[in-house]
Design a protein around this motif. Sequence first.
Motif, PDB file in Angstrom:
ATOM      1  N   UNK A  60      43.447  44.748  40.371  1.00  0.00           N
ATOM      2  CA  UNK A  60      43.392  43.303  39.603  1.00  0.00           C
ATOM      3  C   UNK A  60      43.682  43.264  38.358  1.00  0.00           C
ATOM      4  N   UNK A  61      44.724  42.728  37.733  1.00  0.00           N
ATOM      5  CA  UNK A  61      45.342  42.798  36.603  1.00  0.00           C
ATOM      6  C   UNK A  61      45.552  41.760  35.811  1.00  0.00           C
ATOM      7  N   UNK A  62      44.821  41.215  34.790  1.00  0.00           N
ATOM      8  CA  UNK A  62      44.823  40.076  34.051  1.00  0.00           C
ATOM      9  C   UNK A  62      46.140  40.308  33.046  1.00  0.00           C
ATOM     10  N   UNK A  63      46.909  39.153  32.643  1.00  0.00           N
ATOM     11  CA  UNK A  63      47.664  38.981  31.572  1.00  0.00           C
ATOM     12  C   UNK A  63      47.661  37.724  30.865  1.00  0.00           C
ATOM     13  N   UNK A  64      46.669  37.738  29.975  1.00  0.00           N
ATOM     14  CA  UNK A  64      46.134  36.574  29.183  1.00  0.00           C
ATOM     15  C   UNK A  64      45.527  35.601  30.044  1.00  0.00           C
ATOM     16  N   UNK A  65      46.172  34.463  30.355  1.00  0.00           N
ATOM     17  CA  UNK A  65      45.486  33.212  31.198  1.00  0.00           C
ATOM     18  C   UNK A  65      45.729  33.667  32.827  1.00  0.00           C
ATOM     19  N   UNK A  66      46.523  34.654  32.995  1.00  0.00           N
ATOM     20  CA  UNK A  66      46.956  34.762  34.534  1.00  0.00           C
ATOM     21  C   UNK A  66      46.444  36.057  35.091  1.00  0.00           C
ATOM     22  N   UNK A  67      46.137  35.949  36.287  1.00  0.00           N
ATOM     23  CA  UNK A  67      45.675  37.255  37.103  1.00  0.00           C
ATOM     24  C   UNK A  67      46.288  37.490  38.498  1.00  0.00           C
ATOM     25  N   UNK A  68      46.576  38.789  38.533  1.00  0.00           N
ATOM     26  CA  UNK A  68      47.443  39.131  39.641  1.00  0.00           C
ATOM     27  C   UNK A  68      46.267  40.115  40.415  1.00  0.00           C
ATOM     28  N   UNK A  69      46.411  39.962  41.852  1.00  0.00           N
ATOM     29  CA  UNK A  69      45.664  41.033  42.563  1.00  0.00           C
ATOM     30  C   UNK A  69      46.596  41.425  43.690  1.00  0.00           C
ATOM     31  N   UNK A  70      46.681  42.781  43.499  1.00  0.00           N
ATOM     32  CA  UNK A  70      47.695  43.546  44.329  1.00  0.00           C
ATOM     33  C   UNK A  70      46.894  44.610  45.388  1.00  0.00           C
ATOM     34  N   UNK A  71      47.413  44.763  46.612  1.00  0.00           N
ATOM     35  CA  UNK A  71      47.082  45.600  47.549  1.00  0.00           C
ATOM     36  C   UNK A  71      48.076  46.374  48.244  1.00  0.00           C
TER      37      UNK A  71
END
Length: 196
Positions: free
Chosen positions: A97-108
Amino acid sequence: MEKRRAMIQRKTKETQIELIVNLDGEGNSHINTGIGFLDHMLDLLTKHALFDMDIKAIGDRNVDDHHTVEDVGICLGQGIKEALGDKKGIRRFSHASVPMQESLANIAIDISGRSAMVFHVLFPTEKIGNFDAELIEEFLEALSTNAGINLHVNVPYGTNAHHIAEAIFKGLATALKDAMSTDTRRKDIPSTKGIL
């Protein structure tokens, strides 16, 4: 442990691609696809996945970027699959689970030998600079299909398309690094089937 490296060459009427990947590298890359945003994302990927990669791609960009982006994904997927060999000793599963400023991506991911992709991402704009945002899904589909991995990409929120893309690639890198790493306790292939 054997060296986990691969060299892939692909030549079609649409693209010419040469790729070298070393899964046990240090995050170094030399990337030239002719598409600045794709180069940026691939540089992030190698840096955070800690593998080394050289890519040179020439494509029919007078048509658009689609063929080049997809074919680079194909080659990277093939390279990862070849470099992993029989997958003996790898962790196989991972998520990030990686944030980039206001965005969040969840990868599996699951390096299962079978491809599947789920992509739940809404980009707020069609373009990221001059790059078509929809090509990110095309790239990831090509990568997962040719690497033989399950890849789930979920972005629950984000308002900046560049930040969303960057979170996705950094999350993918983090998950790949962990799933491709070896567990010293595991001497066999991580499957009850005995094959991946």
